[in-house]
Design a protein around this motif. Structure first.
Motif, short mmCIF file in Angstrom:
data_model
loop_
_atom_site.label_atom_id
_atom_site.label_comp_id
_atom_site.label_asym_id
_atom_site.label_seq_id
_atom_site.Cartn_x
_atom_site.Cartn_y
_atom_site.Cartn_z
N VAL A 1 -11.12 9.47 0.03
CA VAL A 1 -10.33 8.94 -1.13
C VAL A 1 -8.98 8.89 -1.22
O VAL A 1 -8.38 8.24 -1.85
CB VAL A 1 -10.69 9.89 -2.44
N GLY A 2 -8.37 9.85 -0.30
CA GLY A 2 -7.14 9.91 0.01
C GLY A 2 -6.40 8.66 0.12
O GLY A 2 -6.80 8.16 1.51
N PRO A 3 -5.36 8.23 -0.49
CA PRO A 3 -4.70 6.87 -0.12
C PRO A 3 -3.52 6.93 0.91
O PRO A 3 -2.62 6.06 0.98
CB PRO A 3 -4.23 6.48 -1.45
N GLU B 1 0.79 -1.24 -0.05
CA GLU B 1 -0.16 0.09 -0.02
C GLU B 1 0.71 1.30 -0.07
O GLU B 1 0.16 2.31 0.07
CB GLU B 1 -1.08 -0.04 1.19
N ALA C 1 -2.65 8.99 -8.60
CA ALA C 1 -3.91 9.05 -9.36
C ALA C 1 -5.14 9.43 -8.06
O ALA C 1 -5.74 10.52 -8.19
CB ALA C 1 -4.59 8.23 -10.18
N PHE C 2 -5.10 8.55 -7.20
CA PHE C 2 -5.97 8.71 -6.02
C PHE C 2 -5.59 9.99 -5.18
O PHE C 2 -6.44 10.69 -4.63
CB PHE C 2 -6.08 7.41 -5.22
N LEU C 3 -4.37 10.16 -4.98
CA LEU C 3 -3.85 11.43 -4.27
C LEU C 3 -4.34 12.55 -4.80
O LEU C 3 -4.75 13.58 -4.25
CB LEU C 3 -2.53 11.19 -3.85
N THR C 4 -4.14 12.69 -6.18
CA THR C 4 -4.48 13.99 -7.04
C THR C 4 -5.61 14.24 -6.83
O THR C 4 -6.22 15.37 -6.86
CB THR C 4 -3.82 13.72 -8.32
N ILE C 5 -6.78 13.07 -7.18
CA ILE C 5 -8.03 13.47 -7.37
C ILE C 5 -8.57 13.83 -5.88
O ILE C 5 -9.41 14.61 -5.89
CB ILE C 5 -8.83 12.09 -7.63
N ALA C 6 -8.02 13.18 -4.82
CA ALA C 6 -8.33 13.66 -3.47
C ALA C 6 -8.01 15.07 -3.14
O ALA C 6 -8.86 15.81 -2.80
CB ALA C 6 -7.73 12.65 -2.31
N THR D 1 -1.36 4.39 -9.76
CA THR D 1 -2.84 4.50 -9.32
C THR D 1 -2.59 5.10 -7.82
O THR D 1 -3.66 6.03 -7.58
CB THR D 1 -2.92 2.83 -8.62
N TYR D 2 -1.39 5.15 -7.22
CA TYR D 2 -1.51 5.97 -5.93
C TYR D 2 -1.47 7.47 -5.98
O TYR D 2 -2.25 8.25 -5.49
CB TYR D 2 0.11 5.42 -5.18
#
Length: 315
Positions: A147-149, A111, A120-125, A117-118
């Motif tokens: 959403v934040g990873p 993780e 992308a999720f952090l940027t979207i968050a 993927t990591y």
């Protein structure tokens, strides 16, 4: 219960069986002679009580099966068996309290990898957080938290520090050091585009009027307390069977929202709020790691010292 599969070289099978037979937390022991193809060998399977897993896996690794064969663990949701019930009763402790250290290292290592993927999720968050700040929407801020990873790398950093795993700690630190700046740069571009196009209106950048999201940048002792409580809860969830509690951790701390707020404040030229948001981000990151590390140290007391020597797998 956990299902254990071990690929054993033929000359190690008898010793592996002896390890499993000798532990009261073992049930449903099965041997498939010559079933393994790559690497060649025998396949040994068993259901083991979670509280016995760390000791059993450690003994099997002592036979070097992690190098000459392979060891895998899977969670069993349901086991209808008197033998399984007896194994859980015989194993010392409670399954929910047991820490399988090799599983924890593998899980946090997975993780905390710096991958697309990591990022992308952090940027979207961060983009969601910025949108929540601009619209003065606490609900959107909470969505960004979920959403934040970032808890994965934070947990991995704590595990790496406590177990002295430089590879794990370095991997987690890289994910945080690269992920947040990159996500904030992309969010900065988005915020500038929003301001130029006036999509949300000029009032969206009047941050002093957005009272519903002031908690994002208001750094102080309460922020540290919340971060440490969240870090402790998160690590308890990761080291036990209570993983559903992680959702509560995600919506407890303002790491991603603070990053998003800092970007929006910078676009507006509110440098005081920008710096406060960056401070909020740092306080939360440090608080989570510190509390998670403390929980790991406490949970390690009373258990054997974890091995923590196996390098991270890239499989």
């Amino acid at each position: 219960m956990l299902h254990l599969r071990a690929v054993c070289p033929p000359d190690k099978t008898a010793e592996a069986l002896e390890v499993l037979r000798a532990h009261a937390g073992t049930a449903h022991l099965v041997v498939h002679r010559g079933a393994a193809v790559a690497p060649e060998g025998d396949l040994v399977e068993a259901d083991i009580a979670r509280e016995a897993a760390d000791e059993i896996v450690g003994a099997l690794c002592g036979l070097e099966l992690d190098h000459t064969g392979g060891i895998t663990l899977e969670s069993l949701d349901t086991a209808l068996s008197d033998a399984a019930d007896a194994a859980e009763e015989a194993a010392p402790g409670e399954g929910a309290d047991a820490v399988v250290w090799e599983e924890l290292v593998a899980r946090t290592g997975e993780e905390s990898r710096l991958n697309v993927t990591y990022l992308a999720f952090l940027t979207i968050a961060c983009l969601l957080a910025a949108a929540g700040v601009l619209t003065d929407s606490a609900v959107t801020i909470v969505g960004a938290m979920v959403v934040g990873p970032e808890f994965g790398p934070l947990a991995a950093l704590a595990v790496g520090l406590v177990l002295r795993r430089r590879d794990l700690a370095g991997q987690a630190a890289a994910a945080l050091a690269v992920g947040f700046p990159l996500a904030m740069v992309v969010t900065l571009g988005g915020a500038l585009l929003v301001r130029v196009t006036d999509v949300f209106g000029e009032q969206a950048f009047e941050l002093k009027q957005h009272s519903d999201v002031d908690f994002v940048f208001s750094v102080g002792v309460p922020s540290l307390v919340v971060a440490m409580l969240a870090g402790a809860a998160g690590m308890l969830a990761m080291t036990s069977a209570k993983s559903a509690a992680l959702v509560g951790v995600f919506i407890s701390v303002t790491t991603v929202p603070a990053a998003g707020y800092a970007v929006v404040a910078a676009v507006k030229g509110e440098w005081s709020r920008c710096l406060q948001s960056v401070g909020q981000l740092l306080v939360n990151l440090l608080g989570i790691v510190a509390a998670a590390a403390i929980v790991l140290i406490v949970r390690r007391n009373g258990q054997r010292s974890p091995m923590g020597t196996r390098p991270l797998s890239r499989g």
